[in-house]
Design an enzyme around this catalytic site. Sequence first.
Site, short mmCIF file in Angstrom:
data_model
loop_
_atom_site.label_atom_id
_atom_site.label_comp_id
_atom_site.label_asym_id
_atom_site.label_seq_id
_atom_site.Cartn_x
_atom_site.Cartn_y
_atom_site.Cartn_z
N LYS A 1 -26.31 17.21 42.74
CA LYS A 1 -25.76 17.17 41.38
C LYS A 1 -24.81 15.98 41.27
CE LYS A 1 -22.27 18.47 39.20
NZ LYS A 1 -22.18 17.30 38.27
N THR B 1 -9.22 16.81 44.83
CA THR B 1 -8.69 17.91 45.64
C THR B 1 -8.62 19.19 44.80
OG1 THR B 1 -7.50 16.37 47.05
CG2 THR B 1 -6.68 18.63 47.03
N GLU C 1 -14.83 16.22 50.94
CA GLU C 1 -14.23 14.88 51.02
C GLU C 1 -13.42 14.72 49.75
OE1 GLU C 1 -14.34 13.16 53.60
OE2 GLU C 1 -16.21 13.57 54.63
N CYS D 1 -11.21 6.63 47.29
CA CYS D 1 -10.33 7.56 47.99
C CYS D 1 -9.68 6.91 49.21
CB CYS D 1 -11.10 8.80 48.38
SG CYS D 1 -12.67 8.38 49.11
N GLU E 1 -2.51 10.58 43.70
CA GLU E 1 -3.63 9.65 43.69
C GLU E 1 -3.85 9.15 42.26
OE1 GLU E 1 -7.62 11.16 44.47
OE2 GLU E 1 -7.80 9.56 45.94
P1 NAD Z 1 -14.19 15.77 40.26
O1 NAD Z 1 -13.60 16.63 41.29
O2 NAD Z 1 -13.77 15.97 38.85
O3 NAD Z 1 -15.78 15.85 40.24
C1 NAD Z 1 -16.54 15.66 41.39
C2 NAD Z 1 -17.87 16.38 41.20
O4 NAD Z 1 -17.61 17.77 41.14
C3 NAD Z 1 -18.62 16.02 39.91
O5 NAD Z 1 -20.01 16.00 40.18
C4 NAD Z 1 -18.27 17.18 39.00
O6 NAD Z 1 -19.25 17.41 38.02
C5 NAD Z 1 -18.23 18.33 39.99
N1 NAD Z 1 -17.44 19.49 39.55
C6 NAD Z 1 -16.39 19.51 38.70
N2 NAD Z 1 -15.96 20.78 38.52
C7 NAD Z 1 -16.75 21.57 39.29
C8 NAD Z 1 -16.80 22.98 39.53
N3 NAD Z 1 -15.94 23.83 38.96
N4 NAD Z 1 -17.74 23.45 40.39
C9 NAD Z 1 -18.61 22.61 40.99
N5 NAD Z 1 -18.62 21.28 40.79
C10 NAD Z 1 -17.69 20.76 39.95
O7 NAD Z 1 -13.89 14.31 40.80
P2 NAD Z 1 -14.30 12.94 40.15
O8 NAD Z 1 -13.37 12.73 39.03
O9 NAD Z 1 -15.74 12.89 39.86
O10 NAD Z 1 -14.01 11.94 41.39
C11 NAD Z 1 -12.77 11.39 41.63
C12 NAD Z 1 -12.08 12.12 42.76
O11 NAD Z 1 -12.90 12.20 43.92
C13 NAD Z 1 -10.84 11.41 43.24
O12 NAD Z 1 -9.78 12.31 43.32
C14 NAD Z 1 -11.19 10.87 44.63
O13 NAD Z 1 -10.18 10.71 45.54
C15 NAD Z 1 -12.18 11.84 45.10
N6 NAD Z 1 -13.08 11.21 46.08
C16 NAD Z 1 -12.95 11.51 47.40
C17 NAD Z 1 -13.77 10.90 48.33
C18 NAD Z 1 -13.69 11.19 49.80
O14 NAD Z 1 -14.62 10.87 50.49
N7 NAD Z 1 -12.65 11.79 50.32
C19 NAD Z 1 -14.73 10.01 47.92
C20 NAD Z 1 -14.85 9.74 46.57
C21 NAD Z 1 -14.01 10.37 45.65
#
Ligand code: NAD
Length: 454
Positions: A155, A210, A230, A264, A356
């Site tokens: 997804k 997070t 992650e 990240c 962040e």
């Molecule tokens: P997000 O957490 O909003 O979304 C990530 C994914 O989760 C998306 O596909 C979203 O549709 C899905 N999602 C959202 N709510 C959900 C739920 N209730 N149940 C299941 N899935 C759900 O994050 P984002 O805004 O897309 O990405 C940015 C964040 O990701 C930043 O905080 C960044 O640090 C983190 N990040 C971490 C890493 C790592 O490897 N540690 C890598 C990339 C991004």
Amino acid sequence: MSDALEVLNPATEEIVAVVPAATRGDVDAAVVRATAAQRVWAAAAPADRARLLRRFAAVVDGHIGELALLEVREAGHTIGNARWEAGNVRDVLDFSAGGVERLSGRQIPVADGIDITFLEPLGVIGVIAPWNFPMPIAAWGLAPALAAGNAVILKPAETTPLTALRLAELALEAGLPEHLLQVLPGRGDVAGDALVEHPGVAKIVFTGSTRVGKRIMARCADRVKRLTLELGGKNPNIVFADADLEAAAAAAPMSFLDNTGQDCCARTRILVQRSAYDRFMELLVPAVEKVVVGDPFDENTQLGPLISRAQLDRVRSYVTDDLTVVRGTAPEGPGFWYPPTLVTGVDPTAAVATEEVFGPVAVVLPFEDEEDAVRLANATEYGLAGSLWTRDVGRALRVSRAVAAGNLSVNSHSSVRYSTPFGGYKQSGLGRELGPDSLTAFTETKNVFISTEA
Ligand code: NAD
């Protein structure tokens, strides 16, 4: 399907595509198909599975240009970065393919018989990807999962479904069985949540915030569902006075600006030993000011737009008028632009120094000595990555061991290689991706004892 996802070009705000959003019913149907496909896949000869994954890598290699253009359009990444990202998908597929025939169990000496372990596939894996590196992060989950004999339902994030959809088509073109890799664009709280909830999905690989990661972990607990997380980072870049200051200052800008800071691993806390602070700033400020921000399709561009208006508003909210800032330039007009920004003179506990931001913003903080540097570096709930710059090899090792983070680099900002493990300490995550053990993370260990006495 119902509902629709509007994909915008972040550099122009033009609509690039409208993609149907998966419903909970779509997830149910995909799990049924994936379950059947996985049984056949797991039973296939390892050499055949490896060959198909290598072919998938080769087909991706033949489409690097096309995938990169899609990534620029939907995510605003610079064209150079986008090509690297497509190449990374190819490399992770190749690396994972190499593991298929090496995924061995063990034979353990015991009394009265033989004891062997099997590394068995888990079944159907749900990969939930973010928008910041849509292609590579999807590949870090799907490639080793497929290599270990699983089926995958991916997804992608709401804003960036296009490269994922194209990768699924390329998998079929390469000859991977139908339904083994399915891509379901959809909303997190609908399609994402349905994957997390579904009893037929054995493991979730989640990359994202997070906040959402914690929620998913709690949901997985109900079923003791396997989980890799992650999450975020607030990574230190520690510059000691004995470092090559020219090299450290030249490398610092792109260590927090790459991908417009939506990384990240971005080194957004620049910690500088006080005795070298003034000299380092003399070098750093012009280096930040000259970073080229603009059209992501231009080969010379180093920094593109942020992903969305919401992200732009979020970044703006951290850089308040009372802060002392140094800014680079950014285009005017349509698009989600924010200039490279350094914040100085801020308290280490301020929101901009601890949370962040996920934009092109770093804080610069002075420290006194090695102990103080480690204390400041660890003064965060995150622990994903970090860098340190010094010419003293003993100090490099001491500080590397003392900083609580999963990925550290000395005199470099490198964090991610497909052949080395990647993941976070503390609230940056759970488990590791990539590296020599990446396939094992998608297996269950079964121990079998065979009596020789019967
Ligand atoms: P997000 O957490 O909003 O979304 C990530 C994914 O989760 C998306 O596909 C979203 O549709 C899905 N999602 C959202 N709510 C959900 C739920 N209730 N149940 C299941 N899935 C759900 O994050 P984002 O805004 O897309 O990405 C940015 C964040 O990701 C930043 O905080 C960044 O640090 C983190 N990040 C971490 C890493 C790592 O490897 N540690 C890598 C990339 C991004």
